[in-house]
Design a protein around this motif. Sequence first.
Motif, mmCIF file in Angstrom:
data_model
loop_
_atom_site.group_PDB
_atom_site.id
_atom_site.type_symbol
_atom_site.label_atom_id
_atom_site.label_comp_id
_atom_site.label_asym_id
_atom_site.label_seq_id
_atom_site.Cartn_x
_atom_site.Cartn_y
_atom_site.Cartn_z
ATOM 1 N N ILE A 17 0.831 -1.199 0.000
ATOM 2 C CA ILE A 17 0.000 0.000 0.000
ATOM 3 C C ILE A 17 0.867 1.251 0.000
ATOM 4 C CG2 ILE A 17 -1.630 1.343 1.394
ATOM 5 C CD1 ILE A 17 -2.964 -1.321 2.142
ATOM 6 N N GLY A 18 1.958 1.239 0.750
ATOM 7 C CA GLY A 18 2.867 2.386 0.755
ATOM 8 C C GLY A 18 3.465 2.648 -0.616
ATOM 9 N N VAL A 19 3.881 1.598 -1.312
ATOM 10 C CA VAL A 19 4.447 1.758 -2.653
ATOM 11 C C VAL A 19 3.389 2.275 -3.623
ATOM 12 C CG1 VAL A 19 5.383 0.465 -4.626
ATOM 13 C CG2 VAL A 19 6.289 0.073 -2.326
ATOM 14 N N LYS A 107 -1.488 14.161 -5.264
ATOM 15 C CA LYS A 107 -0.331 14.317 -4.369
ATOM 16 C C LYS A 107 -0.653 13.867 -2.947
ATOM 17 C CE LYS A 107 1.200 18.192 -7.068
ATOM 18 N NZ LYS A 107 1.105 19.627 -7.129
ATOM 19 N N VAL A 108 -1.927 13.681 -2.661
ATOM 20 C CA VAL A 108 -2.304 13.177 -1.341
ATOM 21 C C VAL A 108 -1.740 11.766 -1.137
ATOM 22 C CG1 VAL A 108 -4.537 12.092 -1.879
ATOM 23 C CG2 VAL A 108 -4.232 13.237 0.289
ATOM 24 N N GLY A 109 -1.330 11.117 -2.234
ATOM 25 C CA GLY A 109 -0.673 9.815 -2.127
ATOM 26 C C GLY A 109 0.604 9.873 -1.311
ATOM 27 N N LEU A 115 1.960 7.656 5.868
ATOM 28 C CA LEU A 115 1.187 6.984 6.913
ATOM 29 C C LEU A 115 1.331 5.463 6.821
ATOM 30 C CD1 LEU A 115 -2.031 9.182 6.968
ATOM 31 C CD2 LEU A 115 -0.191 9.106 8.660
ATOM 32 N N SER A 116 1.527 4.943 5.617
ATOM 33 C CA SER A 116 1.769 3.498 5.456
ATOM 34 C C SER A 116 3.117 3.107 6.047
ATOM 35 C CB SER A 116 1.717 3.110 3.987
ATOM 36 O OG SER A 116 0.428 3.284 3.474
ATOM 37 N N VAL A 117 4.107 3.982 5.912
ATOM 38 C CA VAL A 117 5.411 3.720 6.530
ATOM 39 C C VAL A 117 5.267 3.731 8.051
ATOM 40 C CG1 VAL A 117 7.746 4.646 6.868
ATOM 41 C CG2 VAL A 117 6.737 4.590 4.583
#
Length: 156
Positions: A17-19, A107-109, A115-117
């Motif tokens: 999900i982070g990637v 860009k909210v990604g 947050l995934s990290v």
Amino acid sequence: MNTYGRRNVMLWVSTAIGVLCLIIGIMGCFTAGKIFWAIGCLIVVINFVYAMGIGSMYPVVASETSTLRLRAKTQSIGFCLQFLTTWAFGFSVPYMYTTDEGNLGGKVGFIFGFLSVVAWVVIYLEVPEMMGRTIADIDELFKRKTATKDFKKTVL
């Protein structure tokens, strides 16, 4: 869950999900018409990966990750924190996307990638592997103050 373990799957899903969020953030820096379709498709993929991984595991992990004596209190606190964070994100995320307010768009990604990290670090440090353990085993491991990374290999 029973094949690969709760902790391993949660770590891998959080990484994926982070990637994917990072890819969305990078794509959000460009304004080509097809980019928006790709961002939308990646959001659907993220929802699928989340639902098949962490989304289906967190109720199981939440119900197991406490001693039997403290389980009701732990789950009550967890439910209240989940409600508050869900409300905060439900309130603020639309403002991040909207062109009149935050105007972040894709860009909210980057925010959700960060947050995934954070989620990965919390899972690594705080979520023990309880696959194949009984309630008595889990209580004994908590009484011994076993480190979360050692739950899997500790013999009782």
